[in-house]
Design a protein around this motif. Structure first.
Motif, PDB file in Angstrom:
ATOM      1  N   ILE A 200       2.929  10.215  -9.841  1.00 37.62           N
ATOM      2  CA  ILE A 200       2.315  10.364 -11.007  1.00 37.62           C
ATOM      3  C   ILE A 200       1.006  11.785 -10.382  1.00 37.62           C
ATOM      4  O   ILE A 200       1.438  12.624 -11.364  1.00 37.62           O
ATOM      5  CB  ILE A 200       1.301   8.979 -11.372  1.00 37.62           C
ATOM      6  N   ASN A 201       0.505  12.205  -9.410  1.00 42.33           N
ATOM      7  CA  ASN A 201      -0.555  13.476  -9.311  1.00 42.33           C
ATOM      8  C   ASN A 201       0.516  14.604  -9.604  1.00 42.33           C
ATOM      9  O   ASN A 201       0.220  15.337 -10.451  1.00 42.33           O
ATOM     10  CB  ASN A 201      -0.935  13.053  -7.982  1.00 42.33           C
ATOM     11  N   ASP A 202       1.610  14.603  -9.521  1.00 38.80           N
ATOM     12  CA  ASP A 202       2.938  15.542  -8.928  1.00 38.80           C
ATOM     13  C   ASP A 202       3.537  15.539 -10.684  1.00 38.80           C
ATOM     14  O   ASP A 202       2.643  16.876 -10.951  1.00 38.80           O
ATOM     15  CB  ASP A 202       4.740  15.444  -8.284  1.00 38.80           C
ATOM     16  N   MET A 203       3.576  15.107 -10.843  1.00 41.15           N
ATOM     17  CA  MET A 203       4.070  14.952 -12.618  1.00 41.15           C
ATOM     18  C   MET A 203       2.526  15.360 -13.749  1.00 41.15           C
ATOM     19  O   MET A 203       2.381  16.294 -14.251  1.00 41.15           O
ATOM     20  CB  MET A 203       4.488  13.350 -13.548  1.00 41.15           C
TER      21      MET A 203
ATOM     22  N   LYS B  83       0.935  -1.431   0.258  1.00 36.85           N
ATOM     23  CA  LYS B  83       0.012   0.018   0.425  1.00 36.85           C
ATOM     24  C   LYS B  83       0.991   1.382   0.097  1.00 36.85           C
ATOM     25  O   LYS B  83       0.298   2.309  -0.407  1.00 36.85           O
ATOM     26  CB  LYS B  83      -0.889   0.145   1.231  1.00 36.85           C
ATOM     27  N   GLN B  84       2.294   0.752   0.922  1.00 35.91           N
ATOM     28  CA  GLN B  84       2.759   2.751   0.518  1.00 35.91           C
ATOM     29  C   GLN B  84       3.455   3.057  -0.687  1.00 35.91           C
ATOM     30  O   GLN B  84       3.404   3.801  -0.615  1.00 35.91           O
ATOM     31  CB  GLN B  84       3.657   2.077   2.113  1.00 35.91           C
ATOM     32  N   ILE B  85       3.600   1.227  -1.022  1.00 35.20           N
ATOM     33  CA  ILE B  85       4.808   1.373  -2.495  1.00 35.20           C
ATOM     34  C   ILE B  85       3.138   2.245  -3.183  1.00 35.20           C
ATOM     35  O   ILE B  85       3.861   3.139  -4.281  1.00 35.20           O
ATOM     36  CB  ILE B  85       5.183   0.643  -3.229  1.00 35.20           C
ATOM     37  N   VAL B  86       2.906   2.070  -3.340  1.00 34.88           N
ATOM     38  CA  VAL B  86       1.290   2.171  -4.472  1.00 34.88           C
ATOM     39  C   VAL B  86       1.221   4.192  -4.814  1.00 34.88           C
ATOM     40  O   VAL B  86       0.667   4.108  -5.157  1.00 34.88           O
ATOM     41  CB  VAL B  86      -0.690   1.421  -4.265  1.00 34.88           C
ATOM     42  N   ALA B  87       1.108   4.126  -3.120  1.00 35.28           N
ATOM     43  CA  ALA B  87       0.970   4.873  -2.040  1.00 35.28           C
ATOM     44  C   ALA B  87       1.812   6.344  -2.669  1.00 35.28           C
ATOM     45  O   ALA B  87       1.477   7.979  -3.923  1.00 35.28           O
ATOM     46  CB  ALA B  87       0.310   5.972  -1.091  1.00 35.28           C
ATOM     47  N   GLN B  88       3.145   5.789  -2.615  1.00 29.29           N
ATOM     48  CA  GLN B  88       4.217   6.917  -3.009  1.00 29.29           C
ATOM     49  C   GLN B  88       4.094   7.276  -4.588  1.00 29.29           C
ATOM     50  O   GLN B  88       4.619   8.174  -5.285  1.00 29.29           O
ATOM     51  CB  GLN B  88       5.649   6.050  -2.979  1.00 29.29           C
TER      52      GLN B  88
ATOM     53  N   LEU C 242      10.493  13.251 -13.699  1.00 33.08           N
ATOM     54  CA  LEU C 242      11.127  12.177 -14.458  1.00 33.08           C
ATOM     55  C   LEU C 242      11.667  11.381 -14.317  1.00 33.08           C
ATOM     56  O   LEU C 242      12.037   9.904 -13.988  1.00 33.08           O
ATOM     57  CB  LEU C 242      10.493  12.146 -15.833  1.00 33.08           C
ATOM     58  N   ARG C 243      12.538  11.745 -13.983  1.00 30.25           N
ATOM     59  CA  ARG C 243      14.224  11.238 -14.123  1.00 30.25           C
ATOM     60  C   ARG C 243      14.314  10.874 -12.683  1.00 30.25           C
ATOM     61  O   ARG C 243      15.353   9.204 -12.237  1.00 30.25           O
ATOM     62  CB  ARG C 243      15.142  12.172 -14.070  1.00 30.25           C
ATOM     63  N   GLU C 244      14.183  11.484 -11.910  1.00 31.67           N
ATOM     64  CA  GLU C 244      14.102  10.758  -9.767  1.00 31.67           C
ATOM     65  C   GLU C 244      12.702  10.188 -10.034  1.00 31.67           C
ATOM     66  O   GLU C 244      12.293   9.758  -8.509  1.00 31.67           O
ATOM     67  CB  GLU C 244      13.663  12.406  -9.507  1.00 31.67           C
ATOM     68  N   SER C 245      11.698   9.380 -10.354  1.00 34.21           N
ATOM     69  CA  SER C 245      10.686   8.923  -9.587  1.00 34.21           C
ATOM     70  C   SER C 245      10.666   7.275 -10.087  1.00 34.21           C
ATOM     71  O   SER C 245      11.548   7.260 -11.503  1.00 34.21           O
ATOM     72  CB  SER C 245       8.987   9.078 -11.230  1.00 34.21           C
ATOM     73  N   SER C 246      10.313   6.869  -9.175  1.00 32.26           N
ATOM     74  CA  SER C 246      10.397   5.046  -9.210  1.00 32.26           C
ATOM     75  C   SER C 246       9.395   4.810 -10.178  1.00 32.26           C
ATOM     76  O   SER C 246       9.446   3.343 -10.860  1.00 32.26           O
ATOM     77  CB  SER C 246      10.331   4.825  -7.755  1.00 32.26           C
ATOM     78  N   VAL C 247       8.639   5.206 -10.822  1.00 36.69           N
ATOM     79  CA  VAL C 247       6.946   5.386 -12.098  1.00 36.69           C
ATOM     80  C   VAL C 247       8.476   5.316 -13.171  1.00 36.69           C
ATOM     81  O   VAL C 247       8.915   6.865 -13.885  1.00 36.69           O
ATOM     82  CB  VAL C 247       5.999   5.953 -12.132  1.00 36.69           C
ATOM     83  N   LYS C 248       8.551   4.327 -13.885  1.00 34.29           N
ATOM     84  CA  LYS C 248       9.130   3.970 -15.172  1.00 34.29           C
ATOM     85  C   LYS C 248       8.411   3.466 -16.539  1.00 34.29           C
ATOM     86  O   LYS C 248       7.720   2.622 -16.494  1.00 34.29           O
ATOM     87  CB  LYS C 248      10.306   3.599 -14.954  1.00 34.29           C
ATOM     88  N   SER C 249       7.640   4.698 -17.297  1.00 33.01           N
ATOM     89  CA  SER C 249       6.716   4.661 -17.845  1.00 33.01           C
ATOM     90  C   SER C 249       6.779   4.930 -18.888  1.00 33.01           C
ATOM     91  O   SER C 249       7.454   6.364 -19.310  1.00 33.01           O
ATOM     92  CB  SER C 249       5.711   5.607 -17.017  1.00 33.01           C
ATOM     93  N   ASP C 250       7.274   4.020 -20.720  1.00 32.54           N
ATOM     94  CA  ASP C 250       7.186   4.865 -21.516  1.00 32.54           C
ATOM     95  C   ASP C 250       6.253   5.937 -22.205  1.00 32.54           C
ATOM     96  O   ASP C 250       7.078   6.617 -22.913  1.00 32.54           O
ATOM     97  CB  ASP C 250       7.003   4.074 -22.589  1.00 32.54           C
ATOM     98  N   ALA C 251       5.208   5.511 -22.156  1.00 30.22           N
ATOM     99  CA  ALA C 251       3.842   6.646 -22.320  1.00 30.22           C
ATOM    100  C   ALA C 251       4.526   8.088 -21.248  1.00 30.22           C
ATOM    101  O   ALA C 251       4.101   9.185 -22.059  1.00 30.22           O
ATOM    102  CB  ALA C 251       2.689   6.366 -21.520  1.00 30.22           C
TER     103      ALA C 251
END
Length: 282
Positions: free
Chosen positions: A46-49, A36-41, A110-119
């Motif tokens: 994503i919300n910030d971006m 849950k913590q990982i998903v929230a992070q 995007l560089r610093e995010s743990s979310v790696k998304s091609d989109a």
């Protein structure tokens, strides 16, 4: 006697029912909390971006509207039309600069995010291309105004310095990103050493039974990234932790050769007490 035996069995059964959650159930609950913590992070990132993305989109919308107002003013005559063109061109210039800064901010997020998304990456590339197209449109619009001998106050100097300012901003952003990366690396850096009592004494790591109390030889330690290095082979059948680390954050077990291996199961907790790890082996 038979009745007494039955009564005792009943008490044992009742006691087992009241033992509460099992270890497996507690472990499963902790795993769910971690997920849950990982998903929230990730949701927050994503919300910030997306917030930055919306600001950029709004900037492009305002630029397009200002371009339309300039086009309408071009068809008019007199000082008022020229003044409207000047004001809208200056607005376009300011908004384009803001959008450039926001695009650079989005790239850094995007560089610093743990979310790696091609989109998301393609979205940033699309916005960068859109900004380049807007710059070309601005140059064309300026050329049209030059033909009519309409000088935009202070705009010539701003446009001339735009690329320089953007380059400086990009350099500054890159430097800031490098600084953050270096600080992040330092934050997740730790050092470990294992050796015999004689070896540790020779390096002043162990002195009079105390660990890391004097000017010990830091070069004797091995540097690691705590996010990556979570297993340390000790190549010994005897191992004793000399530095203090929470017992719940690691295991010290033997491998197939009966030699000890340290496995760090919770790096953040393990290294919270000390970024130096000392293990005595024989």
């Amino acid at each position: 006697m038979k009745k007494l035996f039955i009564f005792a069995v009943g008490l044992l059964a009742l006691a087992s029912c009241n033992q509460g959650p099992s270890k497996a159930e507690l472990a499963a609950a902790q795993s769910v909390d971690s997920l849950k913590q990982i998903v929230a992070q990730k949701d927050n990132e994503i919300n910030d971006m997306m917030g930055t993305f919306n600001e950029i989109e709004e900037g492009f919308r305002q630029i397009s509207e200002a371009e339309n107002r300039v086009a309408v003013a071009q068809k008019g005559e007199g000082a008022s039309s020229k003044q409207r063109m000047r004001e809208n061109m200056q607005f376009i210039q300011t908004t384009m600069k803001q959008n450039k800064e926001l695009i650079n901010k989005l790239k850094q997020q995007l560089r610093e995010s743990s979310v790696k998304s091609d989109a998301l990456r393609k979205l940033v590339e699309s916005m960068t291309q859109q900004m380049e197209e807007k710059e070309q449109q601005l140059q064309q619009l300026r050329a049209q105004l030059d033909e009519k001998d309409i000088q935009i106050m202070d705009l010539d100097e701003k446009v001339a310095n735009l690329n320089t300012n953007v380059q400086e901003l990009t350099t500054e952003t890159n430097q800031r990103a490098e600084t953050i990366a270096a600080q992040d690396k330092q934050l997740h850096t730790a050092w470990f050493v294992f050796g015999t009592k004689k070896e540790l004494k020779e390096q002043q790591i162990l002195v009079d039974g105390k660990v890391l109390q004097s000017s010990f030889n830091k070069e004797y330690f091995t540097k690691i990234d705590i996010r990556v290095d979570k297993e340390i082979k000790l190549y010994s059948r005897s191992a004793e932790m000399l530095t203090t680390h929470p017992a719940s954050s690691y295991t010290l077990q033997r491998d197939a050769n009966k030699q000890y291996v340290l496995r760090i199961t919770d790096p953040q907790t393990f290294w919270s007490t000390s970024k130096y790890l000392v293990i005595l082996v024989k």
